[in-house]
Design a protein around this motif. Structure first.
Motif, mmCIF file in Angstrom:
data_model
loop_
_atom_site.group_PDB
_atom_site.id
_atom_site.type_symbol
_atom_site.label_atom_id
_atom_site.label_comp_id
_atom_site.label_asym_id
_atom_site.label_seq_id
_atom_site.Cartn_x
_atom_site.Cartn_y
_atom_site.Cartn_z
ATOM 1 N N UNK A 127 0.960 -1.230 0.062
ATOM 2 C CA UNK A 127 0.063 0.025 0.064
ATOM 3 C C UNK A 127 0.926 1.292 -0.130
ATOM 4 N N UNK A 128 0.309 2.375 -0.767
ATOM 5 C CA UNK A 128 1.116 3.514 -0.867
ATOM 6 C C UNK A 128 0.384 4.481 -0.257
ATOM 7 N N UNK A 129 0.731 5.131 0.936
ATOM 8 C CA UNK A 129 0.169 6.373 1.461
ATOM 9 C C UNK A 129 0.913 7.637 1.367
ATOM 10 N N UNK A 130 0.418 8.730 1.856
ATOM 11 C CA UNK A 130 1.141 9.978 1.786
ATOM 12 C C UNK A 130 0.901 10.643 3.378
ATOM 13 N N UNK A 131 1.835 11.159 3.868
ATOM 14 C CA UNK A 131 1.794 11.661 5.149
ATOM 15 C C UNK A 131 0.852 13.038 4.948
ATOM 16 N N UNK A 132 0.263 13.438 5.793
ATOM 17 C CA UNK A 132 -0.645 14.549 5.851
ATOM 18 C C UNK A 132 -1.010 15.173 7.293
ATOM 19 N N UNK A 133 -1.816 15.969 7.390
ATOM 20 C CA UNK A 133 -2.099 16.684 8.561
ATOM 21 C C UNK A 133 -3.677 16.511 8.897
ATOM 22 N N UNK A 134 -4.092 16.128 10.007
ATOM 23 C CA UNK A 134 -5.590 16.286 10.571
ATOM 24 C C UNK A 134 -5.850 17.496 11.514
ATOM 25 N N UNK A 135 -6.745 18.235 11.201
ATOM 26 C CA UNK A 135 -7.002 19.683 12.015
ATOM 27 C C UNK A 135 -8.360 19.694 12.326
ATOM 28 N N UNK A 136 -8.738 20.452 13.096
ATOM 29 C CA UNK A 136 -10.347 20.695 13.315
ATOM 30 C C UNK A 136 -10.901 21.244 12.246
ATOM 31 N N UNK A 137 -12.250 20.905 12.056
ATOM 32 C CA UNK A 137 -12.932 21.315 10.878
ATOM 33 C C UNK A 137 -12.992 22.955 10.858
ATOM 34 N N UNK A 138 -13.054 23.396 11.771
ATOM 35 C CA UNK A 138 -13.186 24.937 11.847
ATOM 36 C C UNK A 138 -11.673 25.809 11.648
ATOM 37 N N UNK A 139 -10.699 25.051 11.685
ATOM 38 C CA UNK A 139 -9.262 25.754 11.525
ATOM 39 C C UNK A 139 -9.009 25.930 10.322
ATOM 40 N N UNK A 140 -8.863 27.221 9.900
ATOM 41 C CA UNK A 140 -8.397 27.427 8.467
ATOM 42 C C UNK A 140 -6.961 28.073 8.613
ATOM 43 N N UNK A 141 -6.367 28.076 9.888
ATOM 44 C CA UNK A 141 -5.031 28.527 10.075
ATOM 45 C C UNK A 141 -3.893 27.621 9.607
ATOM 46 N N UNK A 142 -4.020 26.312 9.285
ATOM 47 C CA UNK A 142 -2.776 25.518 8.941
ATOM 48 C C UNK A 142 -3.498 24.898 7.437
ATOM 49 N N UNK A 143 -2.830 25.442 6.351
ATOM 50 C CA UNK A 143 -3.092 24.995 4.992
ATOM 51 C C UNK A 143 -1.649 24.379 4.133
ATOM 52 N N UNK A 144 -0.549 24.557 4.991
ATOM 53 C CA UNK A 144 0.646 24.033 4.540
ATOM 54 C C UNK A 144 1.585 23.735 5.483
ATOM 55 N N UNK A 145 2.512 22.997 5.322
ATOM 56 C CA UNK A 145 3.350 22.315 6.285
ATOM 57 C C UNK A 145 4.201 23.353 7.141
ATOM 58 N N UNK A 146 4.270 24.439 6.435
ATOM 59 C CA UNK A 146 5.098 25.467 7.465
ATOM 60 C C UNK A 146 4.372 26.406 8.221
ATOM 61 N N UNK A 147 2.970 26.117 8.234
ATOM 62 C CA UNK A 147 2.084 26.739 9.026
ATOM 63 C C UNK A 147 2.330 26.219 10.610
ATOM 64 N N UNK A 148 2.735 25.167 10.582
ATOM 65 C CA UNK A 148 3.052 24.412 11.766
ATOM 66 C C UNK A 148 4.019 24.776 12.659
ATOM 67 N N UNK A 149 4.936 25.698 12.401
ATOM 68 C CA UNK A 149 5.893 26.430 13.013
ATOM 69 C C UNK A 149 5.012 27.235 14.153
#
Length: 281
Positions: A127-149
């Protein structure tokens, strides 16, 4: 009277001998280590807390894509479903379980990496998966990896996902590593954490659970490629070859596609095609 006592003692000794034979374990065979088939049961490592992949339900049953794959492979090795003993394989313990002979093989969203291959061998990938992020449904502040800083990020100890983010993508992220994904999910729901990172297949399984629907969303990022392999004892080429043959058959007879749809379909998860087997070739 002395003769009677002697006879009774002999009878007791015979009874104890029979009891010892019955309890001696000769019929309680467990096939955990190297080799394949022939044992009365086979011990397979899976996750117990990953909906859609490996989940132990409150009634003691096991569900998920990895469970289906493990059951299929075990049958190809000569074991029926009732001969399988599933053992919990948390991320940080997978290599130890294999090296110590506690399991015959592990099917537990186990990404193939050079670091892991220094300790164990793999069959697959399946199986091939890709790493992703799970955030709260109402959170629009994280759209790319750099937003995690400067954000609070969670993953599990022993997972490649957490280190990938910390080393390459968001070095200033406040990383918390827990024993299981369920703990991360609780923190995310309670707003003590901002994001959970791991493979999109795992995240989709959690988001699709009835109790979580509408609470979380996937960011839709492909932060890495994660090829899931079946972990086994290093140097066991015979078992590796047999598992690879089982995985190829699983794809060609349509079982792989059936397992994907039944486990990930409810989450509208867009899976990659079955990957080519590379390990052991």
């Amino acid at each position: 009277m002395k003769v009677f006592k002697a006879g009774a003692a002999a009878a007791l000794a015979a009874t104890l001998a029979l009891t010892a034979t019955a309890c001696g374990g000769s019929d309680d065979k467990s096939d955990k280590g190297s080799g394949s088939g022939g044992g009365k049961k086979v011990v397979i490592g899976i996750k117990f807390d990953q909906p859609g992949l490996g989940l132990k339900t409150p009634d003691g049953k096991y569900t998920g894509f990895d469970v289906d794959v493990a059951t299929y492979v075990a049958k190809e090795l000569g074991y029926e479903a009732n001969q399988i003993e599933f053992k919990q394989a948390i991320s940080a313990e997978r290599e130890n379980l294999i090296q110590n002979g506690d399991v015959k093989f592990i099917v537990a969203s186990y990404s193939i990496s050079d670091k892991r291959k220094a300790k164990v061998d793999f069959a697959g990938p399946y199986f091939l998966a890709h790493q992703d992020l799970l955030v709260r449904a109402d959170d629009s502040s994280i759209t790319k990896a750099e937003d995690l800083n400067s954000k609070k990020l969670c993953s599990v100890a022993g997972s490649t996902s957490a280190q990938n983010v910390k080393d390459k993508l968001a070095p200033k992220a406040d990383l918390l590593q827990q024993g299981g994904y369920s703990e991360c999910l609780t923190g995310l729901e309670n707003k003590k954490l901002d994001a959970l990172t791991t493979d999109n297949s795992i995240l989709a399984g959690y988001a699709a659970q009835e109790k979580n629907q509408g609470k979380f969303k996937l960011a839709g990022l492909s932060l890495s490629n994660e090829n899931y392999g079946i972990g086994l004892k290093k140097g066991d080429k015979e078992l590796q070859t047999k598992i690879n043959a089982a995985l190829k058959k699983m794809v060609t007879d349509g079982s792989w596609e059936k397992f994907v749809k039944s486990n990930f379909g409810p989450a509208n998860y867009k899976n990659e095609p079955a990957p080519q087997i590379t390990e052991g070739s």
